[in-house]
Design an enzyme around this catalytic site. Structure first.
Site, PDB file in Angstrom:
ATOM      1  N   GLN A   7       0.834  -1.203   0.000  1.00 32.63           N
ATOM      2  CA  GLN A   7       0.000   0.000   0.000  1.00 32.63           C
ATOM      3  C   GLN A   7       0.870   1.254   0.000  1.00 32.63           C
ATOM      4  O   GLN A   7       1.708   1.429   0.884  1.00 32.63           O
ATOM      5  CB  GLN A   7      -0.890  -0.005   1.250  1.00 32.63           C
ATOM      6  CG  GLN A   7      -1.700   1.268   1.464  1.00 32.63           C
ATOM      7  CD  GLN A   7      -2.544   1.187   2.717  1.00 32.63           C
ATOM      8  OE1 GLN A   7      -3.512   0.439   2.786  1.00 32.63           O
ATOM      9  NE2 GLN A   7      -2.169   1.953   3.735  1.00 32.63           N
ATOM     10  N   GLY A   8       0.690   2.122  -0.980  1.00 32.95           N
ATOM     11  CA  GLY A   8       1.460   3.347  -1.079  1.00 32.95           C
ATOM     12  C   GLY A   8       0.638   4.562  -0.707  1.00 32.95           C
ATOM     13  O   GLY A   8       0.125   5.269  -1.592  1.00 32.95           O
TER      14      GLY A   8
ATOM     15  N   SER B 203       1.341   6.634   2.787  1.00 31.50           N
ATOM     16  CA  SER B 203       2.162   7.589   3.530  1.00 31.50           C
ATOM     17  C   SER B 203       3.345   8.088   2.699  1.00 31.50           C
ATOM     18  O   SER B 203       3.924   7.351   1.908  1.00 31.50           O
ATOM     19  CB  SER B 203       2.682   6.949   4.814  1.00 31.50           C
ATOM     20  OG  SER B 203       1.618   6.625   5.682  1.00 31.50           O
TER      21      SER B 203
ATOM     22  N   GLU C 189     -10.589  -1.919   6.894  1.00 27.88           N
ATOM     23  CA  GLU C 189      -9.624  -2.063   7.985  1.00 27.88           C
ATOM     24  C   GLU C 189     -10.284  -1.753   9.318  1.00 27.88           C
ATOM     25  O   GLU C 189     -10.132  -2.475  10.298  1.00 27.88           O
ATOM     26  CB  GLU C 189      -8.438  -1.125   7.757  1.00 27.88           C
ATOM     27  CG  GLU C 189      -7.440  -1.118   8.909  1.00 27.88           C
ATOM     28  CD  GLU C 189      -6.306  -0.122   8.692  1.00 27.88           C
ATOM     29  OE1 GLU C 189      -5.230  -0.358   9.242  1.00 27.88           O
ATOM     30  OE2 GLU C 189      -6.509   0.876   7.984  1.00 27.88           O
TER      31      GLU C 189
ATOM     32  N   SER D  43      -3.856   6.969  14.251  1.00 26.22           N
ATOM     33  CA  SER D  43      -3.229   7.192  15.548  1.00 26.22           C
ATOM     34  C   SER D  43      -4.278   7.326  16.644  1.00 26.22           C
ATOM     35  O   SER D  43      -5.440   7.666  16.389  1.00 26.22           O
ATOM     36  CB  SER D  43      -2.353   8.445  15.508  1.00 26.22           C
ATOM     37  OG  SER D  43      -3.158   9.607  15.418  1.00 26.22           O
TER      38      SER D  43
END
Length: 390
Positions: free
Chosen positions: A130-131, A133, A248, A373
């Site tokens: 997965q690209g 960040s 997710e 986060s």
């Protein structure tokens, strides 16, 4: 909340448990077995394991049969997660593809994308990373700068991605790229499906403090991507990414609970090895960890019940993420407290190999960052669950 499974689901559990007993060698259950193996060799062993699971009919448990799955219930998927963890089976090498990309392709992919992506992924022929960040665009993903300029029927892509899991082993990457020059924030972004072996794509490993390098950074230098290799439509990348991430955040937490329950037992065994089972402070810490784990188990079953009823998890999934990630950190902080100052040593005791557990303790510091986060999750819970003002 329903704490039971149907007879059909329990029959599936028995079938799966018997197959795992015959196919998971006892040595695989040891952390030291995997920590002593070179990363590349461990990856290939896990990849072969995925192929064997597919051949045996234990891949894509809850996927529709039309896509090669088993067509199972959410309860069967939960049982699969639970039993594979209990058996000490290897973790999947294609988690990002199987859990997130595949259901997104099923929902909004073209017929050609469904044909070319889903089957090879389920058979573990193609590994995805997965690209998302980038340097300067982590928590604030909308600040991404990797750009794609249209040239005929192709985008010419330049930029960089970072903290890319399995970047050096993946065959393809689903990446967010700013395909509308001059666009800002959430607009003008597309999700491109890029071959990692194509010209202009380079992956480099990132070595962590634990010694592992499952992360990598990916560089695009005039990489060419066909317009047809865009998922969700050109310019619709942000909404496509939000759909993908919803899969997710919809996880129930059962797999995390089962894994941590095994880890708890490992820590208790280590306490016995160190002669600390009579320490009243340590015993209190372990009791607190057990309470947290059981609270997570009940939360997980509650979420599974919601899924089985077809209810929208919504922002409540942020509660699950907060709960399991902090339980994980608390558990491994107890391990560090058990070792004391020796926690920083490469080999705390000559007669005991704790390297794999120490790596897990180091890894635990990251779980309140990735996947959203804790700060972001608390804001979501405050605003959308509790209804507090911004």
């Amino acid at each position: 909340m329903d704490l039971t499974f149907t007879p059909e689901e329990e029959q599936f559990r028995a079938e799966l448990r018997a197959w795992l007993a015959d196919n998971v060698p006892p040595r695989w259950r040891s952390r030291s077995f995997w920590s002593a193996m070179p990363e590349a060799a461990a990856f290939e062993l896990r990849r072969d394991w995925e192929r064997r699971k597919y051949d045996a009919g234990f891949a894509g448990i809850s996927w529709p049969r039309e896509y090669g799955g088993r067509g199972g219930t959410p309860g069967m998927q939960a049982i699969y997660d639970e039993e594979t963890q209990r058996a000490g089976a290897p973790h999947t090498v294609n988690a990002l593809g199987l859990a997130f990309l595949a259901p997104t392709v099923m929902a909004i992919g073209t017929d050609e994308q469904k044909r070319d992506i889903i089957g090879p992924m389920l058979r573990n022929e193609v590994i995805w990373c997965q690209g998302f960040s980038e340097p300067g665009a982590g928590s604030d993903l909308a600040a991404l700068r990797t750009g794609g300029v249209l040239d005929g029927d192709e985008f010419v892509v330049n930029g960089q991605k970072v903290w890319t899991t399995n970047a050096v082993y993946a065959d393809k990457i689903f990446a967010l790229v700013r395909t509308e020059p001059g666009s800002q924030r959430h607009s003008g972004i597309s999700m491109l499906l890029i071959d990692m072996r194509s010209d202009g794509v380079q992956a480099r490993p990132l070595r962590q403090i634990s010694g592992a390098s499952e992360f990598g950074e990916v560089f695009f230098t005039d990489a060419r991507v066909k317009v047809g290799d865009c998922l969700g439509g050109v310019g619709n990348g942000w909404s496509t990414a939000m759909l993908l991430l919803s899969f997710e955040r919809g996880a129930s937490g059962i797999v995390q609970y089962t894994a941590m329950r095994r880890q708890f037992d490992e820590i208790v065994a280590t306490a016995a090895t160190f002669g600390r089972t009579g320490d009243p402070i340590l015993r209190q810490q372990l009791a607190s960890r057990m309470v947290e784990l059981e609270c997570l188990r009940y939360r997980s079953m509650h979420v599974l019940t919601q899924v089985e009823r077809g209810e929208d998890l919504g922002a409540g999934s942020s509660v699950t993420k907060l709960q399991w990630s902090h339980t994980h950190q608390d558990l491994w902080e107890t391990f560090d407290d058990l070792l004391g100052p020796e926690a920083t040593l490469a080999r705390p005791r000559p007669d005991t190999d704790l390297r794999a557990m120490q790596q897990e303790a180091m890894w635990s510091r990251s779980v309140t960052i990735w996947g959203g986060s804790s700060q972001v999750q608390r804001n979501i819970v405050a605003e959308r669950v509790l209804g507090l003002p911004r």
